[in-house]
Write a protein that holds these residues in place. Structure first.
Motif, mmCIF file in Angstrom:
data_model
loop_
_atom_site.group_PDB
_atom_site.id
_atom_site.type_symbol
_atom_site.label_atom_id
_atom_site.label_comp_id
_atom_site.label_asym_id
_atom_site.label_seq_id
_atom_site.Cartn_x
_atom_site.Cartn_y
_atom_site.Cartn_z
ATOM 1 N N ILE A 107 1.866 4.700 -7.693
ATOM 2 C CA ILE A 107 3.064 3.865 -7.607
ATOM 3 C C ILE A 107 4.243 4.647 -7.030
ATOM 4 C CG2 ILE A 107 4.798 2.695 -9.016
ATOM 5 C CD1 ILE A 107 2.574 1.858 -10.879
ATOM 6 N N ALA A 108 4.253 5.972 -7.282
ATOM 7 C CA ALA A 108 5.438 6.773 -6.975
ATOM 8 C C ALA A 108 5.804 6.720 -5.494
ATOM 9 C CB ALA A 108 5.210 8.215 -7.414
ATOM 10 N N VAL A 109 4.797 6.812 -4.630
ATOM 11 C CA VAL A 109 5.093 6.863 -3.193
ATOM 12 C C VAL A 109 5.770 5.587 -2.695
ATOM 13 C CG1 VAL A 109 4.081 7.092 -0.913
ATOM 14 C CG2 VAL A 109 3.284 8.540 -2.772
ATOM 15 N N PRO A 110 5.182 4.400 -2.967
ATOM 16 C CA PRO A 110 5.878 3.196 -2.519
ATOM 17 C C PRO A 110 7.254 3.020 -3.151
ATOM 18 C CG PRO A 110 3.822 2.629 -3.631
ATOM 19 C CD PRO A 110 3.839 4.095 -3.482
ATOM 20 N N ILE A 111 7.400 3.417 -4.410
ATOM 21 C CA ILE A 111 8.706 3.272 -5.065
ATOM 22 C C ILE A 111 9.740 4.139 -4.344
ATOM 23 C CG2 ILE A 111 10.002 3.800 -7.155
ATOM 24 C CD1 ILE A 111 8.495 1.487 -7.786
ATOM 25 N N LEU A 112 9.323 5.331 -3.988
ATOM 26 C CA LEU A 112 10.211 6.244 -3.270
ATOM 27 C C LEU A 112 10.630 5.615 -1.938
ATOM 28 C CD1 LEU A 112 10.982 9.154 -4.181
ATOM 29 C CD2 LEU A 112 9.529 9.949 -2.326
ATOM 30 N N MET A 113 9.633 5.134 -1.201
ATOM 31 C CA MET A 113 9.904 4.446 0.059
ATOM 32 C C MET A 113 10.860 3.301 -0.167
ATOM 33 S SD MET A 113 8.418 5.269 2.884
ATOM 34 C CE MET A 113 7.872 3.933 3.923
ATOM 35 N N PHE A 114 10.600 2.587 -1.241
ATOM 36 C CA PHE A 114 11.377 1.396 -1.558
ATOM 37 C C PHE A 114 12.847 1.744 -1.722
ATOM 38 C CE2 PHE A 114 13.269 -1.095 -4.982
ATOM 39 C CZ PHE A 114 13.171 -2.359 -4.468
ATOM 40 N N PHE A 115 13.137 2.802 -2.488
ATOM 41 C CA PHE A 115 14.540 3.113 -2.732
ATOM 42 C C PHE A 115 15.208 3.706 -1.497
ATOM 43 C CE2 PHE A 115 13.670 2.683 -7.307
ATOM 44 C CZ PHE A 115 14.670 1.768 -7.556
ATOM 45 N N MET A 116 14.432 4.409 -0.681
ATOM 46 C CA MET A 116 15.023 4.971 0.523
ATOM 47 C C MET A 116 15.323 3.894 1.561
ATOM 48 S SD MET A 116 13.222 8.686 1.054
ATOM 49 C CE MET A 116 11.977 7.933 2.000
ATOM 50 N N MET A 117 14.462 2.892 1.639
ATOM 51 C CA MET A 117 14.540 1.938 2.744
ATOM 52 C C MET A 117 14.851 0.520 2.261
ATOM 53 S SD MET A 117 13.197 3.991 5.290
ATOM 54 C CE MET A 117 12.263 3.104 6.503
ATOM 55 N N GLN A 118 15.422 0.392 1.083
ATOM 56 C CA GLN A 118 15.622 -0.938 0.508
ATOM 57 C C GLN A 118 16.357 -1.877 1.462
ATOM 58 O OE1 GLN A 118 17.593 -0.799 -3.229
ATOM 59 N NE2 GLN A 118 16.890 -2.800 -3.855
ATOM 60 N N LYS A 119 17.355 -1.318 2.159
ATOM 61 C CA LYS A 119 18.163 -2.123 3.059
ATOM 62 C C LYS A 119 17.283 -2.829 4.103
ATOM 63 C CE LYS A 119 20.712 -0.210 6.242
ATOM 64 N NZ LYS A 119 21.603 0.816 6.788
ATOM 65 N N TYR A 120 16.390 -2.033 4.709
ATOM 66 C CA TYR A 120 15.538 -2.595 5.763
ATOM 67 C C TYR A 120 14.533 -3.579 5.195
ATOM 68 C CZ TYR A 120 17.497 0.951 8.767
ATOM 69 O OH TYR A 120 18.355 1.706 9.487
ATOM 70 N N LEU A 121 14.063 -3.276 3.990
ATOM 71 C CA LEU A 121 13.075 -4.151 3.359
ATOM 72 C C LEU A 121 13.681 -5.530 3.145
ATOM 73 C CD1 LEU A 121 10.234 -4.166 2.222
ATOM 74 C CD2 LEU A 121 11.167 -3.581 0.014
ATOM 75 N N VAL A 122 14.904 -5.553 2.608
ATOM 76 C CA VAL A 122 15.571 -6.831 2.359
ATOM 77 C C VAL A 122 15.779 -7.575 3.668
ATOM 78 C CG1 VAL A 122 17.718 -7.879 1.609
ATOM 79 C CG2 VAL A 122 16.699 -6.065 0.266
ATOM 80 N N ARG A 123 16.239 -6.833 4.684
ATOM 81 C CA ARG A 123 16.491 -7.460 5.979
ATOM 82 C C ARG A 123 15.207 -8.071 6.537
ATOM 83 N NH1 ARG A 123 19.702 -3.802 10.132
ATOM 84 N NH2 ARG A 123 20.933 -3.373 8.300
ATOM 85 N N GLY A 124 14.115 -7.330 6.391
ATOM 86 C CA GLY A 124 12.836 -7.815 6.896
ATOM 87 C C GLY A 124 12.387 -9.061 6.156
ATOM 88 N N LEU A 125 12.562 -9.042 4.842
ATOM 89 C CA LEU A 125 12.170 -10.203 4.049
ATOM 90 C C LEU A 125 12.932 -11.435 4.511
ATOM 91 C CD1 LEU A 125 11.981 -9.172 0.295
ATOM 92 C CD2 LEU A 125 10.166 -9.975 1.762
ATOM 93 N N LEU A 126 14.232 -11.251 4.741
ATOM 94 C CA LEU A 126 15.052 -12.394 5.132
ATOM 95 C C LEU A 126 14.622 -12.939 6.481
ATOM 96 C CD1 LEU A 126 18.560 -11.223 3.968
ATOM 97 C CD2 LEU A 126 17.021 -12.846 2.902
ATOM 98 N N ALA A 127 14.246 -12.028 7.398
ATOM 99 C CA ALA A 127 13.853 -12.489 8.726
ATOM 100 C C ALA A 127 12.426 -13.021 8.732
ATOM 101 C CB ALA A 127 13.985 -11.350 9.722
ATOM 102 N N GLY A 128 11.604 -12.493 7.826
ATOM 103 C CA GLY A 128 10.174 -12.757 7.921
ATOM 104 C C GLY A 128 9.714 -14.046 7.269
ATOM 105 N N SER A 129 10.480 -14.545 6.292
ATOM 106 C CA SER A 129 10.021 -15.773 5.650
ATOM 107 C C SER A 129 10.242 -16.920 6.622
ATOM 108 C CB SER A 129 10.772 -16.011 4.352
ATOM 109 O OG SER A 129 12.147 -15.937 4.576
ATOM 110 N N VAL A 130 9.186 -17.654 6.876
ATOM 111 C CA VAL A 130 9.224 -18.703 7.891
ATOM 112 C C VAL A 130 10.236 -19.762 7.503
ATOM 113 C CG1 VAL A 130 7.849 -20.352 9.149
ATOM 114 C CG2 VAL A 130 6.799 -18.284 8.265
ATOM 115 N N LYS A 131 11.143 -20.035 8.411
ATOM 116 C CA LYS A 131 12.185 -21.008 8.037
ATOM 117 C C LYS A 131 11.809 -22.403 8.492
ATOM 118 C CE LYS A 131 15.688 -17.575 8.193
ATOM 119 N NZ LYS A 131 14.887 -16.654 8.984
#
Lengths: 253, 335
Positions: free
Chosen positions: A229-253
């Protein structure tokens, strides 16, 4: 199976033990899981997972970026149809792909192995990658691209020198998605990678094994799970901004 | 060869190959096939521009075709055939489907999947909406959001381990390590339960794991939607004397209905494919089977490709309405 002889003699004594010493803080479990070359083989699984993850993240990005550029900024017949197809493929359950692809891999002699799993992850990740990147690229200012065209840049140059640098946020969000997804994946690895020798096992698979065999030794189980779990969590906290942005763009509207 | 080395080599070959392909195919097109000079310069540029999009698209189309489009067709074909002992296959019509429909395990899986479809998207969206609304109100909202969002990064298998420990049961005379049993005993339960073996309720317990993961996703998207609501509408409602509840349900929710539907369908698709959680926690025992795990059983335990494909087609059938809806919307948006 019942014994015909009556039971004689005494039962063994039952012993209850109350631990006098409180649980102690120790990193022994981590040493056990990570460093020892034991049955759990977490160290090996860790590197195997990395070996699966990195190419399976990098290659689809590159392929998708070119395709997304073509779908966003080039005019050709059938473009709308292709975009619709990508949106459709976005939700095709990958369960559908398991049998035919396993058959295909066996027929062309790929069998089970890293190449198979890389290709599979590339294929399954592409619709989201193309969709995300195209949506982002369409939003880039038209003037820049047209100016470059007028100045005599070829499409290849426009793509490499203008579009790619500008699309960095979208590329980063997809990279995180794909990284998390391939790192956390169990099904694709079990079908396309892990053979009977168990040499190429990944962490998720190891943990499932531990869940079955080490139900009692939950300290080993918990340690292994935390390492995974540690590796993805680390990635998650480092890149949270991009993850959120991607989620917003990626969900089919 | 060492797999790590092989991996590195693959990255280099893969990335190099891709870049090389794109670069040289473009060069070839511009310099050799249709050079933009000589008597036909204008015509050649036009010709090259007709071909170029397909150069850009080719690798992606190949991968999509082989890894997604072809399997759909092939699975449909396999679901109508049967493997023969000599290695060939024979067309058997709907026999596989009939055989599947006769199995109680299939109906159990279908029933459970429907239950998952009803409960998980509803709860995740509701909790996500709640978290999105509330976390905007407090100063530690961002921290709360990060924590709620975090399970998204954890694998389903990791989540399964965490929750398996929560549901764990120890004999009555020992300290409970499972939170659920500890609470149960604390509040006067007589003996610890093996929660995952109690039919029906174990389904709910498995669903909670997925709700826990998906709530963060719903929250992130809905929170962005809530922020996009024009301030004036909310202010006008407050001036007109609307209570906070009325503002939320009558002003805010209707305005983000579109996003709620998107979140709902996205989670629905995730639910349809749920495999890892069930596989790792109960493996479909104690009446917790779901379609994806049923299919895996058929494929790799019974080696029955026909019925396995048939059950995969059922999953595809369930996804179909969402697929059509998405394509329809995407086309509408483009025009």
């Amino acid at each position: 199976m019942a014994n015909t002889e009556p039971f004689t003699g005494k039962r063994g004594q039952r012993i209850f033990v109350t631990a006098e010493s409180p649980p102690e803080f120790t990193t022994e479990n981590y040493r056990n899981v990570l460093l020892e070359d034991n049955r759990e083989g977490m160290a090996k699984a860790f590197f195997n997972t990395l070996t699966v993850t990195i190419p399976a993240t990098v290659i689809p990005i590159l392929i998708a970026a070119f395709a997304a550029y073509a779908l966003a900024w080039m005019d050709f017949p059938g473009r709308a149809l292709l975009i619709a197809a990508v949106v459709g493929l976005l939700v095709v359950p990958l369960q559908l792909a398991l049998i035919p692809l396993l058959k295909l891999h066996n027929e062309i002699g790929l069998g089970k192995g890293y190449i198979g799993v890389w290709l599979a992850h590339t294929g399954f990740g592409l619709p989201l990658a193309i969709y995300l990147l195209r949506n982002y690229m369409v939003g880039l200012p038209k003037d820049i691209i047209e100016n470059a065209r007028v100045d005599g840049a070829t499409d290849f140059q426009i793509f490499v020198k203008i579009i790619l640098p500008l699309s960095f946020p979208a590329l980063a969000s997809f990279a995180i998605f794909q990284f998390l997804w391939t790192w956390n994946d169990l099904l694709v690895a079990m079908v396309f990678l892990i053979d009977s020798t168990g040499e190429t096992t990944v962490m998720t698979k190891q943990i499932v094994e531990l869940l079955g065999t080490r139900g009692g030794n939950w300290e080993i189980l918990a340690t292994s799970a935390f390492v995974s779990i540690a590796v993805p969590i680390l990635m998650f906290f480092m890149m949270q901004k991009y993850l959120v942005r991607g989620l917003l763009a990626g969900s089919v509207k | 060869m060492n797999p790590a080395l092989q991996g590195l080599l693959t990255i280099i070959i893969g990335v190099g190959g891709c870049v090389g392909y794109f670069y040289f195919s473009n060069q070839f097109l511009d310099k050799v096939l249709f050079p933009a000079s000589g008597p036909n310069a204008g015509k050649n540029i036009n010709r090259a521009n007709i071909i170029r999009p397909w150069l850009f698209l080719l690798p992606a189309l190949l991968a999509l075709g082989v890894y997604l489009a072809y399997p759909v067709v092939e699975t449909l074909r396999l679901s109508l055939t049967e493997r023969l002992p000599d290695g060939g296959s024979a067309f058997v019509g709907l026999d596989n489907y009939e055989q599947m429909l006769d199995e109680p395990k299939f109906w159990e899986a279908l029933k459970n999947n429907m239950l998952w479809l009803l409960i998980v998207p509803a709860l995740s969206t509701a909790f996500g909406l709640l978290a999105a609304q509330l976390s905007d109100r407090v100063f530690w909202g961002n921290l709360a959001k990060s924590l709620i969002f975090m399970p998204m990064a954890i694998s389903f298998v990791g989540a399964a381990v965490i929750w398996k420990l929560v549901y764990d049961a120890r004999p009555i005379d020992q300290d409970q390590i499972g939170v659920l049993n500890a609470l149960y005993i604390f509040f006067g339960g007589d003996s610890p339960n093996n929660w995952l073996t109690i039919p029906f309720w174990n389904n709910i317990l498995l669903m909670i794991v997925l709700v826990w993961i998906q709530t963060g996703f719903a929250m992130v998207i809905l929170s962005a939607a809530l922020r996009g609501i024009p301030e004036e509408t909310v202010e006008a409602a407050i001036i007109d004397g609307a209570s906070p509840f009325q503002v939320f349900f009558k002003i805010k929710v209707p305005q983000i209905m579109g996003t709620i539907v998107v979140v709902w369908t996205t989670i629905t698709i995730t639910v349809l494919k749920v495999f890892d959680i069930v596989f790792a926690m109960t493996n479909g025992q104690w009446e917790t089977q779901v379609l994806a795990n049923y299919m895996y059983d058929k494929l790799f335990r019974s080696h029955d490709w026909g019925v396995g494909s048939a059950s995969a087609m059922i999953i595809m059938l369930l996804v179909m309405p969402i697929l059509i809806w998405n394509v329809y919307n995407a086309r509408k948006e483009m025009q």
